[in-house]
Write an enzyme that holds these catalytic residues in place. Sequence first.
Site, short mmCIF file in Angstrom:
data_model
loop_
_atom_site.label_atom_id
_atom_site.label_comp_id
_atom_site.label_asym_id
_atom_site.label_seq_id
_atom_site.Cartn_x
_atom_site.Cartn_y
_atom_site.Cartn_z
N SER A 1 42.54 39.22 43.72
CA SER A 1 41.20 39.32 42.91
C SER A 1 40.51 37.88 43.31
O SER A 1 41.17 37.10 43.83
CB SER A 1 41.75 38.69 41.30
N ASP A 2 39.17 38.20 43.04
CA ASP A 2 38.38 36.80 43.12
C ASP A 2 39.02 35.94 42.02
O ASP A 2 39.55 36.20 41.21
CB ASP A 2 37.01 36.96 43.01
N TRP A 3 39.10 34.72 42.37
CA TRP A 3 39.55 33.63 41.46
C TRP A 3 38.82 33.77 40.01
O TRP A 3 37.82 33.19 39.81
CB TRP A 3 39.24 31.99 42.09
N GLY A 4 39.80 34.63 39.40
CA GLY A 4 39.29 34.60 37.91
C GLY A 4 38.92 35.75 37.83
O GLY A 4 38.15 36.23 36.57
#
Length: 732
Positions: free
Chosen positions: A220-223
């Site tokens: 995932s992208d961060w968050g």
Amino acid sequence: MTDRTLEEKASLTSGSGTWHTTAAAGVPALTLADGPHGLRVQRRSGDALGLHDSVPATCFPPAVALGSSWNPRLAREVGAALAREAAALGVNVLLGPGVNIKRSPLCGRNFEYFSEDPHLTGVMGAAMVTGIQSLGVGASLKHFAVNNQETDRMRVSAEVDERTLREIYLPAFEHIVREARPYTVMCSYNRVNGVYASQHRWLLTEVLRAEWGFDGLVVSDWGAVNDRVAALAAGLDLEMPPTGTDEQITEAVRAGRLEEKILDQAVTRLIQLVRRTEGRARFDGWDAEAHHELAREAARQSAVLLKNDGGVLPLRPGRRVCVLGELARTPRYQGGGSSHVTPTRLENAWQALGEPPFAAGYRLDGGPGAGLREEAVALAAGSEVALVFLGLPEHAESEGFDRTTIDLPADQVSLLRAVADVCEEVVVVLSNGGVVSVAEWRDSATAILEGWLLGQAGGAAIADLLTGVCGPSGRLTETIPLRLADVPSHLHFPGSDGVVVYGEGRYVGYRHYDTLDVEVAYPFGHGLTYSRFDYSDLQAALDGVEVTVTNAGDRFAQEVVQLYLAFDGDRPRHELRGFAKVSLEPGESERVRFALTERDLARWSVRRHGWQVDPGTFTVEVGASSRDIRLRAELTTPGDGYVGTLSRMSTLGEWLAHPRGGEVLRAALKPGAAPADPALMRLALGVPLAKFATFGVGLSTEVVDALVAALAQDSGTDAAPAPDTGAVTATP
Ligand code: BGC
């Protein structure tokens, strides 16, 4: 998988902190780090916003610049150097490259992306991934997908039609996945047609894996994860950073809401990533000087000479030169946010030029610089050439927000005008991550060198280019429009109420300007050199194109030869399908070859849900920019042989154009049935066959059904008429 508990497996699908995966059940932790143009390894506080310190690493030119080099070999070298630094710093996976398409010059993160064109983006991105992974460090291709703005990036739904997705927003990812096989792909924050990319099964599994053959790990992208279970089920293997929600996974498996084999699969992919990167090359450090030199060479090849009236550049020795503009002394060489690097050293152009007379001219924070302008103008008045450094200050553009204007700060423009009033020759050097408009001030400049953000060695590279130590060879990877209002996405960007409609469809960048003949400041592919090139002997065939390029000037120089294909019909005026950067001594020639594949000729067919090559004639164009086509040739393709199945709702025209349908229909029609009036005939050709009975002319319902049945019999399918939803309904 049986020897690992459910809890252990769930824990492996999320990180243990900002930059590490979880070590559990014999699987060691991996270290991940930004980013695309330099390592941002944080030893203390970790953050994904570029807030805290990171250890020094080489800051190479960001993608906006590296892309402008149109040199994949260079991108590969930069990728390999990044991997060496990553390996030396204990990093398994480097979070880049970013290959989103520049849909609008306003996107705050355009400095991290290569181009408005998917072909160029794909080739440059693939070269980088190949370079990074050549040392066994994993790349993370990001941000998948349709992440073309920063406004509301964590929620916005990019509403984009199927053909636009396939022809503009997905091809770079597809090319890189197929050609360079990145170890990981990072999903984006945004939603795509209503569904979060992090839980978009069609994107993460059907397209990415089943169609393109991706066999790595999706992070995932961060968050970016909103629903752990939905994300895992959709094909997202690793959540970063952790949100403490592993229990949701175990509970879902226990409750039968998530198949355990999906969890097992994610764990298997993580273990595979561990294996792939565990064998990476080992380095104690790197040669900082050599990497700085590579950053300098990359920067030299990335700056774009937009204008050079009277050959003012390269500067002739002995001219009285002054340097104006704070940016010459305090360079902008990278963008803000997660990709921010602490450089190993930093050069500024003023020093690199040997510290000629200097005046700051303006303040970077935009504050009133009492006397600064006057001092600069006075200096210019006593000089033969003023080198004026203009650009966007740091606060004007960054990850996390979009710009609202493409104008340069007003105080900089008025400084330029005042300098031009007193100095004969004015060379503007620009520093900006996103395109700035030049139209309203370019007449005040004798020459313009677009320096983008050139990394830590940019200052030296600019000095090399201005003084002619080397020649400029960068080309625009995005059009510079005359006005923001000319940008095709302008009416839709950045959307509202959580939705952004991609209303301009496939007509992004030059696909729009060139199709509609919209005047631009500088076209896609443009860039001057200190020499000139002739193009000759174009030979075109369906499997490849060849052309001879000759350096007709008196200096060594590099040319970027561009191949466009132009099709009739519902397609952009032309599209880039190949490019080659050639380096030639004066008088030297090179035969440049471009391979063509079926895919290069294809368009996405919505009806077929696949790529389709239509039969017909198209034009091959070779030139130095999208608006500087030097040679053309016509080619004819028989198409890919696709013949759709006809239904009752297929039009008369479609029936007649269909090889078998035409035969069957003609046999059923009474002689002389075709209307003599050409306008009536055109009207009739557009009418679905079934409607002729409704109108009470010609074909009865029975005859139409019999025709459909006859065709179905031919192809051995069920004689039942095809559903009446579309004209041509079958797959090949
Ligand atoms: C960015 C990514 C980056 C990640 C980790 C996110 O905010 O969108 O590009 O890799 O942070 O820093």
